[in-house]
Design an enzyme around this catalytic site. Structure first.
Site, PDB file in Angstrom:
ATOM      1  CE  LYS A  13     -47.765   6.238  27.507  1.00  0.00           C
ATOM      2  NZ  LYS A  13     -47.033   7.356  28.082  1.00  0.00           N
ATOM      3  NE  ARG A  91     -40.830   4.841  26.825  1.00  0.00           N
ATOM      4  CZ  ARG A  91     -41.611   4.681  27.895  1.00  0.00           C
ATOM      5  NH1 ARG A  91     -42.282   3.581  28.068  1.00  0.00           N
ATOM      6  NH2 ARG A  91     -41.713   5.638  28.781  1.00  0.00           N
ATOM      7  NE  ARG A 130     -46.573   9.922  37.164  1.00  0.00           N
ATOM      8  CZ  ARG A 130     -46.404   9.416  35.948  1.00  0.00           C
ATOM      9  NH1 ARG A 130     -47.451   9.091  35.216  1.00  0.00           N
ATOM     10  NH2 ARG A 130     -45.190   9.287  35.453  1.00  0.00           N
ATOM     11  NE  ARG A 158     -42.631   6.623  37.472  1.00  0.00           N
ATOM     12  CZ  ARG A 158     -43.149   6.373  36.259  1.00  0.00           C
ATOM     13  NH1 ARG A 158     -44.382   5.930  36.151  1.00  0.00           N
ATOM     14  NH2 ARG A 158     -42.454   6.570  35.171  1.00  0.00           N
ATOM     15  NE  ARG A 169     -39.877   9.498  32.257  1.00  0.00           N
ATOM     16  CZ  ARG A 169     -40.932   9.425  33.060  1.00  0.00           C
ATOM     17  NH1 ARG A 169     -40.997  10.178  34.149  1.00  0.00           N
ATOM     18  NH2 ARG A 169     -41.923   8.618  32.783  1.00  0.00           N
TER      19      ARG A 169
HETATM   20  P1  AMP Z   1     -43.020   4.477  31.884  1.00  0.00           P
HETATM   21  O1  AMP Z   1     -43.614   4.038  33.184  1.00  0.00           O
HETATM   22  O2  AMP Z   1     -43.713   3.872  30.684  1.00  0.00           O
HETATM   23  O3  AMP Z   1     -42.895   5.972  31.773  1.00  0.00           O
HETATM   24  O4  AMP Z   1     -41.531   3.888  31.826  1.00  0.00           O
HETATM   25  C1  AMP Z   1     -40.567   4.245  32.794  1.00  0.00           C
HETATM   26  C2  AMP Z   1     -39.174   3.945  32.268  1.00  0.00           C
HETATM   27  O5  AMP Z   1     -39.024   2.542  31.990  1.00  0.00           O
HETATM   28  C3  AMP Z   1     -38.796   4.631  30.971  1.00  0.00           C
HETATM   29  O6  AMP Z   1     -38.369   5.973  31.166  1.00  0.00           O
HETATM   30  C4  AMP Z   1     -37.662   3.725  30.490  1.00  0.00           C
HETATM   31  O7  AMP Z   1     -36.488   3.942  31.249  1.00  0.00           O
HETATM   32  C5  AMP Z   1     -38.192   2.343  30.858  1.00  0.00           C
HETATM   33  N1  AMP Z   1     -39.030   1.786  29.779  1.00  0.00           N
HETATM   34  C6  AMP Z   1     -40.369   1.538  29.839  1.00  0.00           C
HETATM   35  N2  AMP Z   1     -40.841   1.053  28.683  1.00  0.00           N
HETATM   36  C7  AMP Z   1     -39.771   0.978  27.850  1.00  0.00           C
HETATM   37  C8  AMP Z   1     -39.614   0.582  26.489  1.00  0.00           C
HETATM   38  N3  AMP Z   1     -40.663   0.168  25.762  1.00  0.00           N
HETATM   39  N4  AMP Z   1     -38.368   0.651  25.950  1.00  0.00           N
HETATM   40  C9  AMP Z   1     -37.305   1.058  26.684  1.00  0.00           C
HETATM   41  N5  AMP Z   1     -37.390   1.469  27.947  1.00  0.00           N
HETATM   42  C10 AMP Z   1     -38.607   1.435  28.555  1.00  0.00           C
END
Ligand code: AMP
Length: 212
Positions: A13, A91, A130, A158, A169
């Site tokens: 994404k 989410r 990654r 990361r 996750r």
């Molecule tokens: P991502 O980069 O989208 O994978 O997000 C990394 C982390 O940020 C996730 O594993 C959550 O801990 C937090 N996070 C990102 N977006 C959300 C969301 N919409 N709701 C809750 N936590 C979020």
């Protein structure tokens, strides 16, 4: 145009979002990026975000919704772009309901939801490879999207891309985010993307779906 990218971590994404936003002049709204930026401030809230992210847990709907609303109604987003691409938001069903409300209030609506479909095994393989360049934020993959040679990169992984965190996750995704598919199915806006393909093939699929 309002677009939502829905899919598990590591489904491509983030990488696709950059190209789609360039092509369609959309504002990229990645809640993960916003949180990673915020956690650079090492105050109490920054530390709280860093802890939850490194454990692969979601932040509360209340915090995330407030943050998203501030961005959606900001003048910059309203005036300079043809719309917004949401990556990593909503989410949860609660977040999706909130998004519907703020879009309604601003006389907008979701135009398409791209569902990035991929197996858990492929996610784990892709995500552990990654790497991100600290200077540019460019995302590379040690298997499928090698960083350029002869360039001074400062690559890092990361902390939430480590295998044990990814497995968690994925569990969180299945429990909290997959129910969104049912929430949105009735809208008829979901478009399936085969996310086990290369980024370029995925982008071709996306371009065939989105209006020019
Ligand atoms: P991502 O980069 O989208 O994978 O997000 C990394 C982390 O940020 C996730 O594993 C959550 O801990 C937090 N996070 C990102 N977006 C959300 C969301 N919409 N709701 C809750 N936590 C979020």
């Amino acid at each position: 145009m309002i677009l939502i990218l829905l899919g598990p971590p590591g489904s491509g994404k983030g990488t696709s979002s950059i190209e789609i936003c360039k092509h369609h002049n959309l504002f990229p709204l990645s809640t993960g990026d916003v949180l990673r930026e915020r956690m650079k401030q090492t105050d109490e809230f920054g530390q709280y975000i860093a802890k939850l992210i490194s454990e692969g847990e979601l932040l509360s709907d209340e915090i995330i919704n407030k943050l998203v609303e501030e961005i959606v109604v900001s003048d910059k987003v309203k005036s300079e772009n043809n719309g917004i691409l949401f990556d990593g938001y909503p989410r949860t069903v609660q977040q999706a309901q909130f998004l519907e409300k703020i879009l309604n209030d601003n006389h907008r609506k979701v135009d398409a939801i791209l569902h990035f479909n991929i197996s858990d095994d492929a996610v784990v393989k892709r995500i552990t490879a990654r790497r991100i360049d600290r200077k540019t934020g460019n995302i590379y993959n040690l298997i499928s999207n090698l960083p350029p040679e002869n360039t001074e990169l400062d690559l890092y992984q990361r902390p939430d891309d480590k295998e044990e965190v990814i497995l968690h996750r994925l569990e969180v995704y299945k429990k909290q985010t997959e129910p969104l598919m049912d929430f949105y199915r009735k809208s008829g806006l979901i478009r399936e993307i085969n996310a086990s393909k290369s980024i370029q093939e995925m982008l071709d699929e996306v371009n065939n779906i989105l209006p020019e």
